[in-house]
Design a protein around this motif. Structure first.
Motif, short mmCIF file in Angstrom:
data_model
loop_
_atom_site.label_atom_id
_atom_site.label_comp_id
_atom_site.label_asym_id
_atom_site.label_seq_id
_atom_site.Cartn_x
_atom_site.Cartn_y
_atom_site.Cartn_z
N ASP B 133 0.86 -1.18 0.00
CA ASP B 133 0.00 0.00 0.00
C ASP B 133 0.90 1.23 0.00
O ASP B 133 0.66 2.20 -0.71
CB ASP B 133 -0.88 -0.07 1.25
N LEU B 134 1.97 1.15 0.80
CA LEU B 134 2.98 2.20 0.87
C LEU B 134 4.30 1.62 0.38
O LEU B 134 4.48 0.40 0.40
CB LEU B 134 3.19 2.66 2.31
N ASP B 135 5.23 2.48 0.01
CA ASP B 135 6.60 2.01 -0.19
C ASP B 135 7.43 2.48 1.01
O ASP B 135 6.92 3.20 1.89
CB ASP B 135 7.18 2.43 -1.54
N SER B 136 8.69 2.09 1.06
CA SER B 136 9.47 2.33 2.27
C SER B 136 9.64 3.83 2.55
O SER B 136 9.67 4.26 3.70
CB SER B 136 10.82 1.64 2.18
N ILE B 137 9.74 4.62 1.50
CA ILE B 137 9.92 6.07 1.69
C ILE B 137 8.65 6.70 2.24
O ILE B 137 8.68 7.53 3.15
CB ILE B 137 10.39 6.72 0.36
N GLN B 138 7.53 6.26 1.71
CA GLN B 138 6.25 6.76 2.24
C GLN B 138 6.06 6.30 3.68
O GLN B 138 5.47 7.02 4.50
CB GLN B 138 5.10 6.25 1.36
N LEU B 139 6.56 5.11 3.99
CA LEU B 139 6.47 4.60 5.37
C LEU B 139 7.30 5.48 6.32
O LEU B 139 6.82 5.87 7.39
CB LEU B 139 6.95 3.14 5.42
N VAL B 140 8.52 5.80 5.92
CA VAL B 140 9.37 6.68 6.73
C VAL B 140 8.63 8.00 6.98
O VAL B 140 8.54 8.49 8.11
CB VAL B 140 10.72 6.95 6.04
N GLN B 141 8.08 8.55 5.92
CA GLN B 141 7.39 9.84 6.03
C GLN B 141 6.18 9.76 6.95
O GLN B 141 5.94 10.66 7.76
CB GLN B 141 6.97 10.29 4.63
N MET B 142 5.46 8.65 6.83
CA MET B 142 4.27 8.48 7.68
C MET B 142 4.67 8.41 9.15
O MET B 142 4.05 9.05 10.01
CB MET B 142 3.51 7.22 7.27
N VAL B 143 5.72 7.63 9.46
CA VAL B 143 6.13 7.48 10.86
C VAL B 143 6.66 8.82 11.39
O VAL B 143 6.38 9.20 12.53
CB VAL B 143 7.19 6.36 11.01
N ALA B 144 7.39 9.55 10.54
CA ALA B 144 7.92 10.84 10.98
C ALA B 144 6.78 11.83 11.28
O ALA B 144 6.84 12.57 12.26
CB ALA B 144 8.85 11.42 9.90
N ARG B 145 5.75 11.79 10.48
CA ARG B 145 4.61 12.69 10.74
C ARG B 145 3.82 12.25 11.96
O ARG B 145 3.30 13.09 12.70
CB ARG B 145 3.70 12.77 9.51
N MET B 146 3.73 10.94 12.14
CA MET B 146 3.07 10.46 13.36
C MET B 146 3.80 11.02 14.57
O MET B 146 3.19 11.53 15.50
CB MET B 146 3.10 8.92 13.41
N ARG B 147 5.13 10.93 14.51
CA ARG B 147 5.93 11.37 15.66
C ARG B 147 5.93 12.90 15.80
O ARG B 147 5.64 13.43 16.87
CB ARG B 147 7.37 10.88 15.49
N ASP B 148 6.26 13.57 14.70
CA ASP B 148 6.53 15.01 14.80
C ASP B 148 5.26 15.87 14.79
O ASP B 148 5.23 16.94 15.40
CB ASP B 148 7.44 15.46 13.65
N GLU B 149 4.26 15.43 14.05
CA GLU B 149 3.05 16.24 13.96
C GLU B 149 1.90 15.64 14.73
O GLU B 149 0.82 16.24 14.84
CB GLU B 149 2.66 16.41 12.48
N GLY B 150 2.13 14.40 15.24
CA GLY B 150 1.06 13.75 16.02
C GLY B 150 -0.17 13.42 15.20
O GLY B 150 -1.29 13.46 15.69
N ILE B 151 0.08 13.11 13.91
CA ILE B 151 -1.08 12.80 13.06
C ILE B 151 -0.92 11.45 12.35
O ILE B 151 0.19 11.00 12.08
CB ILE B 151 -1.32 13.87 11.97
N PHE B 152 -2.06 10.84 12.10
CA PHE B 152 -2.08 9.63 11.29
C PHE B 152 -1.87 10.01 9.82
O PHE B 152 -1.95 11.19 9.47
CB PHE B 152 -3.41 8.89 11.44
N GLN B 153 -1.67 9.00 8.99
CA GLN B 153 -1.45 9.28 7.57
C GLN B 153 -2.63 10.05 6.97
O GLN B 153 -2.45 10.87 6.09
CB GLN B 153 -1.21 7.95 6.83
N CYS B 154 -3.82 9.80 7.48
CA CYS B 154 -5.02 10.47 6.95
C CYS B 154 -5.12 11.92 7.39
O CYS B 154 -5.95 12.67 6.90
CB CYS B 154 -6.26 9.71 7.38
#
Lengths: 234, 334
Positions: B133-154
Motif C-alpha cells: 500500500d505504501l513504499d518504504s519512503i512513504q512509510l518513513v514519512q508516515m512514521v515521521a509525521r506520526m511522531r513530529d506532527e502527532g497525526i495519522f497518515q489520513c
C-alpha cells in the motif's frame, strides 16, 4: 489489449463434464489478437474436445461460434436463438466476455475456457507483457511513461528497491526492473528531477481497492437525454 | 517519555542518545524463531546483551513467517536490551502498520526500521497476496509525521500525541541503477529517516564510491549511516551471495579467502572445515569493520550474523568496539 491464455485441456474437460451439448463462443477482439480465443482457437478446441470426449467414452456434441466482441450486448444478443440446442456455453472470451454472456443468458451455464492474465501488448511475436493495472489514477506523467504499478513487482512509487541488479527484477530475471527503465528514460529525457520528489501514498480508492468501479457519462446516457428532451419540451 | 523529549531527543532511545553523542554505534540482527518459543529469543538476547547498542528484530525476513518482530522486540525490552523493530510494507497496509506502531510504542519500543520487504515469492508462502500500500519512503514519512506532527497518515490527530520513534531506513549501495542510489538515500532522509542501515558490504571500493557521493551531497550530516557487515560461514555461502542474491556484490577476494581457509583440510573432516571457515569469516568481518570505520560518513556498523548470533560478541570485541559506551539513561523505562 486484454491478454489471455487457454486453460489446460483437463481443466476445461472438468468444467464441461456435466454437459452433453456445448457451444464454444469465441471472441473476435483482444483474445483473437493474442491467439487465445478467436475463431481459429475455438475451432481447434472444438475438434480437440470432440475427440477427447469420444476417447473418454462420453462423446459430446460440440459446436463453435465466434462473435466480434463478447463484451457488448449487441454482439452477443443474436446467440440467443441458438442456445436452446445447448446445455452449456464454453466461453473463449476474457473474464468480461464470460460475465457478459452469463448476465445476458441467465438460464444457461457459462464456463471460462481461458485465464485472463493482464492488459498489455505483444512486445514481439509470441511474447506479451503487462503494461497497465487500471489503477484509476494514471501516474505515467511522473514516471517517464513507464508504469511502476503494473511493472514493478512491489509497485514502488519512489525508486527501485534493493533487489534491482543489471536491469533485472529480483523476483525473476525475465522481468526488467521497471525503475531501471524509468531511471534510464527520465535521464535520457533530462527529467531526473521528477524522480527526486517524494511521491505521496497512492489513492488506492480509485483502484480496485475502492470496490468494483463504474464509469458514468451522463452526457452519453440515452435515458438521461430522453429526460432532458422531455424536460425541454415542458 | 516527556522528559526525554524535553531534552531534545526524538525518541530517547539508546541508539539515538549514542548517535547524538557522536559515538560509533553498533547494532546487530536477531532473527525471531519460526515458532512461538520465547526461550529462543532469550537465548539469542543473552549473547547480544551489552555487546551491541540496539538489536534489529527482522519482520518475516525473506518472506518466511516468523514470530512477530514487535512481540520479539517486547521480549528484548523486558530483558533490558533495546530493539529496533523492522517493519515491512509487504504484509500490512497503512492501517495495520500504524496500529502496530502504536502498540509497539506502548510496549516500550523506540526504534523502527522502515523497509519495503523481500518479495513473497522468495519465502514460504509464495502464493500469498502482497500489500505494498505504501513504499518504504512513504512509510518513513508516515512514521515521521506520526511522531513530529502527532497525526495519522489520513491527517487525523493521534490521541495523546505522536509515538516517540527513532526512525531508520535501509540503503543498498550495491543495487542498480548505482547512480540513483545516493538520490534514493536523499529521499529517505527528506522523508525523515534518522538512521540508515546498509546492505551487507562485501565490495569496499564500491561502497567507498557510494559514500563519497553521499558525503558530497551532505547526507551524512543529516542521517547516521551504519554500514552492514556479516561473517561468512563457508565458501558456498560467499559464492551464493556473489552469484545468486540480487542486489548483492561480493568481491572475488572474499570467495578466494574462504576457499583458502579450508585448503588442506580433508572434505570428510567437516568439523575442522566448519571451524576454519568460521574463523576466517570472523577475521574478514573484523577487517572490514576497521576499513569501514575509516570511511567518511560511516557512523556505525550493523552486524548481520544470520542464525549465528554467537559470532557477534566475538566480532565486536575483536574489532575493539567493546565495551559499549553509555549516555545518560541507557535503559528505557517501559
Amino acid at each position: 489489449m486484454i491478454v489471455a491464455e487457454q486453460k489446460p485441456l483437463e481443466e476445461i474437460k472438468e468444467l464441461i463434464a456435466d454437459a452433453e451439448r456445448v457451444l464454444i463462443v469465441g471472441c473476435g477482439t483482444c483474445v483473437t489478437v493474442c491467439f487465445a480465443g478467436g475463431a481459429k482457437e475455438a475451432a481447434i478446441l472444438g475438434s480437440t474436445l470432440r475427440m477427447a470426449t469420444r476417447l473418454d467414452g462420453h462423446g459430446k456434441a460440440i459446436d463453435e461460434v465466434t462473435v466480434q466482441r463478447q463484451c457488448e450486448w449487441e454482439y452477443i444478443d443474436p446467440l440467443e436463438a441458438r442456445l436452446d440446442d445447448y446445455d452449456l456455453i464454453l466461453s473463449l472470451g476474457c473474464g468480461i466476455g464470460v460475465q457478459t454472456l452469463a448476465e445476458r443468458f441467465p438460464d444457461k451455464p457459462v464456463v471460462p475456457g481461458l485465464n485472463t492474465v493482464f492488459m498489455g501488448l505483444p512486445v514481439e511475436q509470441g511474447v506479451w507483457e503487462e503494461r497497465c493495472q487500471a489503477c484509476g489514477d494514471c501516474i505515467l506523467g511522473l514516471t517517464a511513461g513507464i508504469c511502476p504499478i503494473a511493472r514493478c513487482s512491489k509497485q514502488l512509487l519512489n525508486g527501485p528497491c534493493g533487489g534491482s541488479q543489471d536491469g533485472r527484477c529480483e523476483v525473476d530475471e525475465s522481468i526488467p526492473c521497471a525503475w531501471q527503465l524509468i531511471y534510464e528514460r527520465a535521464k535520457a529525457l533530462g527529467r531526473l528531477d521528477k524522480l527526486l520528489e517524494i511521491q505521496p501514498p497512492k489513492d488506492w480508492s480509485k483502484s480496485r481497492d475502492g470496490g468494483p468501479r463504474r464509469v458514468v457519462r451522463e452526457d452519453l446516457r440515452l435515458t438521461h437525454r430522453v429526460a432532458e428532451v422531455a424536460g425541454g419540451e415542458r | 517519555m516527556m522528559e526525554d523529549r524535553s531534552n531534545g531527543y526524538k525518541s530517547g532511545s539508546n541508539l539515538e542518545r549514542l548517535i547524538r553523542a557522536g559515538h560509533f554505534v553498533v547494532t546487530a540482527e536477531l532473527g525471531p524463531p519460526k515458532g512461538w518459543q520465547r526461550e529462543v529469543i532469550e537465548r539469542k538476547a543473552k549473547l547480544l546483551r551489552g555487546v551491541v547498542d540496539a538489536v534489529n528484530i527482522t519482520d518475516n525476513q525473506t518472506a518466511i513467517v516468523r514470530m512477530s518482530s514487535i512481540a520479539a522486540g517486547r521480549i528484548l525490552v523486558e530483558l533490558g536490551l533495546e530493539p529496533i523493530i523492522q517493519m515491512t510494507c509487504r504484509d500490512r497496509n497503512r492501517l495495520g502498520i500504524q496500529s502496530d506502531l502504536l502498540g509497539a510504542a506502548a510496549l516500550g519500543i523506540r526504534n523502527v526500521l522502515c523497509l519495503t520487504g523481500d518479495h513473497q515469492s522468495f519465502g514460504n508462502h509464495p502464493t500469498a497476496k502482497n500489500v505494498h500500500d505504501l513504499d518504504s519512503i512513504q512509510l518513513v514519512q508516515m512514521v515521521a509525521r506520526m511522531r513530529d506532527e502527532g497525526i495519522f497518515q489520513c491527517g487525523e490527530a493521534i490521541k495523546g500525541g505522536g509515538p516517540p520513534f527513532f526512525i531508520g531506513a535501509a540503503a543498498n549501495p550495491f543495487g542498480d541503477p548505482f547512480e540513483f542510489r545516493p538520490y534514493r538515500l536523499a529521499k529517505k532522509v527528506a522523508a525523515g529517516a534518522d538512521f540508515i542501515q546498509t546492505q551487507l558490504v562485501f565490495d569496499i571500493p564500491r561502497f567507498k564510491e557510494y559514500m563519497k557521493r553521499v558525503v558530497d551531497m551532505g547526507l551524512h550530516e543529516k542521517v547516521a549511516i551504519l554500514a552492514g557487515v556479516g561473517p561468512l560461514k563457508s565458501t558456498g555461502m560467499a559464492r551464493y551471495m556473489r552469484d545468486r542474491v540480487p542486489g548483492m556484490r561480493v568481491a572475488d577476494e572474499y570467495v578466494e579467502r574462504m576457499k583458502a581457509a579450508v585448503a588442506g583440510i580433508p572434505k570428510e573432516d567437516k568439523a575442522a572445515r566448519r571451524e576454519a571457515w568460521r574463523a576466517e569469516g570472523i577475521r574478514i568481518c573484523v577487517e572490514q569493520i576497521h576499513q569501514l570505520r575509516e570511511i567518511e560518513g560511516v557512523a556505525g556498523i550493523h552486524i548481520m550474523a544470520i542464525e549465528w548470533e554467537e559470532a557477534v560478541p566475538v566480532i565486536v570485541k575483536e574489532a575493539g568496539l567493546y565495551p559499549r559506551p553509555t549516555v545518560g539513561e541507557a535503559v528505557l523505562k517501559t
